[in-house]
Design an enzyme around this catalytic site. Structure first.
Site, PDB file in Angstrom:
ATOM      1  CE  LYS A  22      -1.550   1.523   4.132  1.00 29.55           C
ATOM      2  NZ  LYS A  22      -1.245   2.906   4.493  1.00 29.55           N
ATOM      3  CG  ASN A  23       2.385   2.677   3.518  1.00 26.68           C
ATOM      4  OD1 ASN A  23       1.224   3.021   3.280  1.00 26.68           O
ATOM      5  ND2 ASN A  23       2.816   2.423   4.743  1.00 26.68           N
ATOM      6  NE  ARG A  94      -1.645  12.995   8.379  1.00 27.28           N
ATOM      7  CZ  ARG A  94      -0.531  13.354   7.800  1.00 27.28           C
ATOM      8  NH1 ARG A  94      -0.054  12.657   6.810  1.00 27.28           N
ATOM      9  NH2 ARG A  94       0.131  14.414   8.223  1.00 27.28           N
ATOM     10  CB  CYS A 118      -4.771  10.365  11.880  1.00 24.95           C
ATOM     11  SG  CYS A 118      -3.171   9.589  11.979  1.00 24.95           S
ATOM     12  NE  ARG A 123       0.513  10.327  10.059  1.00 22.91           N
ATOM     13  CZ  ARG A 123       0.145   9.237   9.396  1.00 22.91           C
ATOM     14  NH1 ARG A 123      -1.009   8.666   9.655  1.00 22.91           N
ATOM     15  NH2 ARG A 123       0.916   8.726   8.450  1.00 22.91           N
ATOM     16  N   PRO A 124       2.424  16.505  11.535  1.00 23.68           N
ATOM     17  CG  PRO A 124       4.311  17.455  12.536  1.00 23.68           C
ATOM     18  CD  PRO A 124       3.364  16.293  12.644  1.00 23.68           C
ATOM     19  CB  ILE A 125       2.648  18.785   6.213  1.00 27.09           C
ATOM     20  CG1 ILE A 125       1.809  20.022   6.544  1.00 27.09           C
ATOM     21  CG2 ILE A 125       1.792  17.548   6.073  1.00 27.09           C
ATOM     22  CD1 ILE A 125       1.135  20.607   5.351  1.00 27.09           C
ATOM     23  CG  ASP A 126       7.431  20.383  10.263  1.00 27.58           C
ATOM     24  OD1 ASP A 126       6.758  19.339  10.263  1.00 27.58           O
ATOM     25  OD2 ASP A 126       8.513  20.479  10.872  1.00 27.58           O
ATOM     26  CG  LEU A 127      10.156  17.688   8.302  1.00 24.48           C
ATOM     27  CD1 LEU A 127      10.392  16.249   8.737  1.00 24.48           C
ATOM     28  CD2 LEU A 127      11.432  18.505   8.482  1.00 24.48           C
ATOM     29  CG  ASP A 306       3.541   1.233   9.296  1.00 26.48           C
ATOM     30  OD1 ASP A 306       3.125   2.071  10.108  1.00 26.48           O
ATOM     31  OD2 ASP A 306       3.772   1.513   8.100  1.00 26.48           O
ATOM     32  CB  ILE A 328       7.777   6.509  14.253  1.00 31.60           C
ATOM     33  CG1 ILE A 328       8.933   5.511  14.134  1.00 31.60           C
ATOM     34  CG2 ILE A 328       7.516   7.247  12.925  1.00 31.60           C
ATOM     35  CD1 ILE A 328      10.232   6.029  13.617  1.00 31.60           C
ATOM     36  NE  ARG A 398      -6.627   3.886   5.831  1.00 32.66           N
ATOM     37  CZ  ARG A 398      -5.642   4.103   6.698  1.00 32.66           C
ATOM     38  NH1 ARG A 398      -5.869   4.029   7.987  1.00 32.66           N
ATOM     39  NH2 ARG A 398      -4.434   4.414   6.281  1.00 32.66           N
TER      40      ARG A 398
HETATM   41  N1  EPU Z   1       6.791  14.422  10.663  1.00 39.56           N
HETATM   42  C1  EPU Z   1       7.014  15.742  10.992  1.00 39.56           C
HETATM   43  N2  EPU Z   1       6.957  16.671   9.989  1.00 39.56           N
HETATM   44  C2  EPU Z   1       6.690  16.335   8.694  1.00 39.56           C
HETATM   45  C3  EPU Z   1       6.468  14.976   8.370  1.00 39.56           C
HETATM   46  C4  EPU Z   1       6.521  14.037   9.377  1.00 39.56           C
HETATM   47  O1  EPU Z   1       7.239  16.083  12.151  1.00 39.56           O
HETATM   48  O2  EPU Z   1       6.657  17.240   7.837  1.00 39.56           O
HETATM   49  C5  EPU Z   1       6.802  13.421  11.743  1.00 39.56           C
HETATM   50  C6  EPU Z   1       5.458  12.708  11.890  1.00 39.56           C
HETATM   51  O3  EPU Z   1       4.558  13.453  12.664  1.00 39.56           O
HETATM   52  C7  EPU Z   1       5.828  11.389  12.522  1.00 39.56           C
HETATM   53  C8  EPU Z   1       7.206  11.117  11.907  1.00 39.56           C
HETATM   54  O4  EPU Z   1       7.674  12.363  11.387  1.00 39.56           O
HETATM   55  O5  EPU Z   1       5.928  11.535  13.901  1.00 39.56           O
HETATM   56  C9  EPU Z   1       7.181  10.085  10.788  1.00 39.56           C
HETATM   57  O6  EPU Z   1       6.309  10.504   9.756  1.00 39.56           O
HETATM   58  P1  EPU Z   1       6.548  10.135   8.219  1.00 39.56           P
HETATM   59  O7  EPU Z   1       6.396  11.396   7.449  1.00 39.56           O
HETATM   60  O8  EPU Z   1       7.813   9.378   8.081  1.00 39.56           O
HETATM   61  O9  EPU Z   1       5.325   9.187   7.935  1.00 39.56           O
HETATM   62  P2  EPU Z   1       4.207   9.338   6.821  1.00 39.56           P
HETATM   63  O10 EPU Z   1       4.818   9.610   5.514  1.00 39.56           O
HETATM   64  O11 EPU Z   1       3.134  10.227   7.320  1.00 39.56           O
HETATM   65  C10 EPU Z   1       4.348   6.804   6.182  1.00 39.56           C
HETATM   66  C11 EPU Z   1       3.372   5.667   6.067  1.00 39.56           C
HETATM   67  C12 EPU Z   1       2.922   5.239   7.456  1.00 39.56           C
HETATM   68  C13 EPU Z   1       4.165   4.838   8.253  1.00 39.56           C
HETATM   69  C14 EPU Z   1       5.181   5.988   8.300  1.00 39.56           C
HETATM   70  C15 EPU Z   1       6.478   5.644   8.989  1.00 39.56           C
HETATM   71  C16 EPU Z   1       2.327   6.066   3.923  1.00 39.56           C
HETATM   72  C17 EPU Z   1       1.111   6.439   3.151  1.00 39.56           C
HETATM   73  N3  EPU Z   1       2.234   6.078   5.255  1.00 39.56           N
HETATM   74  O12 EPU Z   1       3.637   7.855   6.824  1.00 39.56           O
HETATM   75  O13 EPU Z   1       2.076   4.118   7.276  1.00 39.56           O
HETATM   76  O14 EPU Z   1       3.786   4.513   9.568  1.00 39.56           O
HETATM   77  O15 EPU Z   1       5.487   6.386   6.934  1.00 39.56           O
HETATM   78  O16 EPU Z   1       7.069   4.541   8.408  1.00 39.56           O
HETATM   79  O17 EPU Z   1       3.350   5.728   3.341  1.00 39.56           O
HETATM   80  C18 EPU Z   1       0.427   2.575   7.868  1.00 39.56           C
HETATM   81  O18 EPU Z   1       0.624   2.024   6.784  1.00 39.56           O
HETATM   82  O19 EPU Z   1      -0.292   2.070   8.774  1.00 39.56           O
HETATM   83  C19 EPU Z   1       1.029   3.878   8.130  1.00 39.56           C
HETATM   84  C20 EPU Z   1       0.630   4.700   9.100  1.00 39.56           C
END
Ligand code: EPU
Length: 419
Positions: A22-23, A94, A118, A123-127, A306, A328, A398
Site C-alpha cells: 500500500k505504502n 490523509r 489522526c 502528523r505535521p507537514i512542516d518538512l 507499522d 516515530i 484500508r
Molecule cells: N513528521 C514531521 N513533519 C513532517 C512529516 C513528518 O514532524 O513534515 C513526523 C510525523 O509526525 C511522525 C514522523 O515524522 O511523527 C514520521 O512521519 P513520516 O512522514 O515518516 O510518515 P508518513 O509519511 O506520514 C508513512 C506511512 C505510514 C508509516 C510511516 C512511517 C504512507 C502512506 N504512510 O507515513 O504508514 O507509519 O510512513 O514509516 O506511506 C500505515 O501504513 O499504517 C502507516 C501509518
C-alpha cells in the site's frame, strides 16, 4: 460497517501470498500526475486507500480504470488541468497530501486543505513545506488551506531534520522536473521510497542514490507514462509472520523481498521463531517456546512502527517481560486498551509499554482504532480462547488485501459480518 468474528485456537498451515505494498502504490499513483500520459500499475493491491487516491485523481481530471479482477489500474492523467483545487481531498484520505509535490511540479501551483492529525499522532507537514520552499515555491497557509506556487522550481540541497517518508516522497516528486540538481539529505530509506524513485526513473526522471539517505535528482524537462509493478508489502508479510508466532503454527509465505523484511526477521529470530528464508518466499515456524524481547521502532532499516501493534500482540502471550518503545508516532498505543480487554497485561510509561506475558488471550468485544491496531487485534484473537468481535474493520480494509480470506485459507476461523 462490517465487523470480524474470530474464533481462536486453530493452528494455521499451508501457504499465503503477499500483495503489493500500500505504502509503495499510493505515492506511485500520485506520481502519475507528473506526466500528461498513460500509466499502468500491475499487481496493484485492491485496497480501500487505493480506491480513494484513484478517486482523488479522477476529481482532478484523470481517467482511471480499475480492473479488480486482474489487479490492474490504468491511469490517464492527460485530462488533469491544474484548475481543480484539492480543497476537500485531504479529508478523504490523509495520504492525498502526496499529490501536492506532483501538482506543483506539473502546474506551478496547487492549493489543498491542511491534513490534520489522526489516531496515531499529530502528523505535521512542516518538512514537506520546507522542501517545497527550498525548491523556490512560495508557500502560504490560510484558513486551513496550504497553497504553494512557483513560476519555476529550481534544484537545491535540502537537509531533512527528520527522515520523513512522506516528505522525502513529496519533495522527490516536486523536484524531478525542477531546473538543475536537487540533493535530499537525511532522506528516508524505506523500501517504498526506492520503489517510487524506480517508478519515476521509468517515467524518464533521473533519481540516483536509491536505498541511501542521500537522493540526487537531476531535473528533466518532462516525464512520460510507464507501466509498473510495485514491491511486495513487507508489513503484510510481517503481520502473517507474527500470526504464526501467536498461533504456534508453521506455514509458507510467498511474495517477499528478504532484504526488506530483515528488521522483522531479526527480532522474530531473537524471540525463537524459526524462519527459513528463500529469495521470494519463506517458511515460518512459530511452534517453539518463545522468549520476551525489547523493541524500539525506528526509521528504516530499524524496526518499523507499522509492525509495533502486531508485535505487542505476540509479546503479550510470551512468558516474561518485554518492553516496546515507540519513537516515530506520539500516540500509537491505542491498541493497548483493546488488547487489555482480551486479557493482556500491559502498562504504558510515556513512549514505552511494559508487557508481562499472559498464557493466552480471551475473546472479547474490541475495536480497530487504526489499520495496524486492527490487524494486531485480529491476530491476537486467532491465538485466543473463545470468540472475539472486532468492530471498525474499515481501518483494516484500508491496508490489507482480503485479510480474512487469506487467513481462512491458512485455516483460521474468521468471518466478516455486517453490523
Ligand atoms: N513528521 C514531521 N513533519 C513532517 C512529516 C513528518 O514532524 O513534515 C513526523 C510525523 O509526525 C511522525 C514522523 O515524522 O511523527 C514520521 O512521519 P513520516 O512522514 O515518516 O510518515 P508518513 O509519511 O506520514 C508513512 C506511512 C505510514 C508509516 C510511516 C512511517 C504512507 C502512506 N504512510 O507515513 O504508514 O507509519 O510512513 O514509516 O506511506 C500505515 O501504513 O499504517 C502507516 C501509518
Amino acid at each position: 460497517m462490517d465487523k470480524f468474528i474470530v474464533k481462536g485456537g486453530n493452528t494455521l498451515s499451508g501457504e499465503v501470498e503477499i500483495s503489493a505494498a500500500k505504502n509503495a502504490v499510493l505515492p506511485i499513483i500520485a506520481a502519475t500526475i507528473l506526466c500528461a500520459d498513460k500509466c499502468t500499475i500491475i499487481n496493484c493491491p485492491m485496497l480501500l486507500d487505493v480506491y480513494v487516491i484513484c478517486d482523488v485523481l479522477k476529481i482532478l481530471g484523470a481517467k482511471v480504470i480499475i480492473d479488480a479482477k486482474s489487479s490492474t489500474v490504468n491511469i490517464d492523467t492527460s485530462g488533469i488541468n491544474g484548475i481543480e483545487s484539492g480543497s476537500n481531498l485531504v479529508r478523504k484520505m490523509r495520504g492525498s497530501f502526496l499529490i501536492m509535490g506532483a501538482m506543483i511540479s506539473r502546474f506551478g501551483r496547487f492549493k489543498i486543505s491542511l491534513p490534520g492529525g489522526c489516531n496515531i499522532g499529530t502528523r505535521p507537514i512542516d518538512l514537506h513545506l520546507k522542501g517545497f520552499k527550498s525548491l523556490g515555491a512560495s508557500v502560504k497557509i490560510d484558513h486551513g488551506y496550504v497553497e504553494a506556487s512557483s513560476k519555476k522550481l529550481r534544484g537545491e540541497r535540502i537537509y531533512l531534520d527528520y527522515p520523513s517518508v512522506g516528505a522525502t516522497e513529496n519533495i522527490m516528486m516536486a523536484s524531478v522536473m525542477a531546473e538543475g540538481e536537487t540533493i535530499i539529505e537525511n532522506a528516508a530509506e524505506e523500501p517504498e521510497i526506492g520503489d517510487l524513485a524506480k517508478f519515476l526513473n521509468k517515467m524518464g526522471a533521473k533519481v540516483s542514490g536509491i536505498g541511501t539517505d542521500t537522493l540526487k535528482i537531476i531535473g528533466v524537462k518532462e516525464l512520460h507514462g510507464a507501466n509498473y509493478r510495485p514491491i511486495y508489502d513487507r508489513i503484510e508479510a510481517g503481520t502473517f509472520m507474527i500470526a504464526a508466532g501467536i498461533t504456534k503454527s508453521k506455514f509458507k509465505i510467498r511474495g517477499i523481498d528478504n532484504e526488506h523484511i530483515k528488521p522483522i526477521v531479526a527480532k522474530l529470530t531473537e524471540m525463537g521463531i524459526k524462519i527459513d528464508l528463500d529469495k521470494s518466499q519463506l517458511i515460518i515456524d512459530g511452534t517453539g517456546t518463545l522468549k520476551p524481547i525489547d523493541i524500539k521502532t525506528m526509521p528504516y532499516p530499524g524496526f518499523p512502527t507499522d509492525m509495533q501493534a502486531q508485535m505487542m500482540s505476540l509479546l503479550s502471550v510470551v512468558k516474561g517481560t518485554s518492553v516496546v518503545t515507540e519513537t516515530i508516532f506520539e500516540n500509537r498505543f491505542m491498541h493497548v486498551t483493546e488488547l487489555k480487554r482480551m486479557g493482556a497485561n500491559i502498562k504504558i510509561d510515556g513512549r514505552s509499554a511494559v508487557i508481562e506475558g499472559i498464557n493466552r488471550f480471551t475473546g472479547a468485544e474490541v475495536k480497530a482504532t487504526d489499520l495496524r491496531a486492527g490487524a494486531a487485534l485480529v491476530i491476537a484473537a486467532l491465538g485466543g480462547e473463545g470468540e472475539t468481535e472486532i468492530r471498525d474493520i474499515y481501518h483494516i480494509d484500508r491496508g490489507y488485501v482480503e485479510f480474512e480470506k487469506k487467513l481462512r485459507t491458512l485455516g483460521a476461523d474468521i468471518r466478516r459480518m455486517e453490523v
